[in-house]
Design a protein around this motif. Structure first.
Motif: not given
Length: 166
Positions: A58-59, A61, A132-133, A157-158, A160-163
């Motif tokens: 999930d990291m 990308d 990604c902070e 956390r950051g 994983r939320g990267y789009v």
């Protein structure tokens, strides 16, 4: 958690060591890459495999984009035939480091001009890391042989939320 026991191919060695199964905490890889156009592609592919193997799909990308940008920049700036890449996962973050052989300049104007060129080459990297902070930077390599060390830290956390950027 299962472990694998490594067996030595040397009949004189009685050392059998336990090798922990791949997990985020065991992600520690280093690569030496040729300083050429294909190296960014090789670095991306290796990063994908490493992250999948260690359960961090999930990291992928964000990490692959960061690795691609750093590898391309290192290959562009190095006067050497090789660059060195390191991937580590520590304290919930992926740490990516690339070393190139480009020495830091002595004259202040040359330092400023070279740093500006490198920063411009890493614009996309900056956007990804900010999304990604995380943190990134570059400076003189402290290792023997000198050159430049470029790095990025991607909090899990950051990343994983990267789009994507934009």
């Amino acid at each position: 958690m299962s472990t694998t026991v490594a067996v030595s191919a040397c009949p004189l060695s009685a050392d059998a060591r336990e090798t922990p199964s791949p997990s985020p905490d065991t992600l520690t890889y280093s690569f030496t890459l040729p300083a050429g156009p294909a190296s960014s592609r090789v670095a991306r592919a290796a990063t994908r495999v490493v992250l999948q193997t260690h359960g961090l799909d999930d990291m992928t990308d964000a990490a692959v984009q960061v690795v691609a940008e750093l590898a391309a920049c290192a290959c562009r700036f190095t006067p050497d035939a090789e660059v060195y890449m390191s991937l580590r996962y520590r304290e919930g973050a992926l740490r990516v480091i690339l070393y190139d052989g480009h020495p830091r300049h002595v004259h202040p104007r040359l330092v400023a001009a070279c740093d500006a060129r490198r920063r411009a080459a890493l614009r996309v990297l900056g956007c990804v890391v900010r999304a990604c902070e995380g943190e990134w930077g570059f400076g003189e390599a402290r290792e023997p042989g000198g050159g430049t060390r470029m790095w990025a830290v991607l909090p899990g956390r950051g990343a994983r939320g990267y789009v994507g950027v934009g």
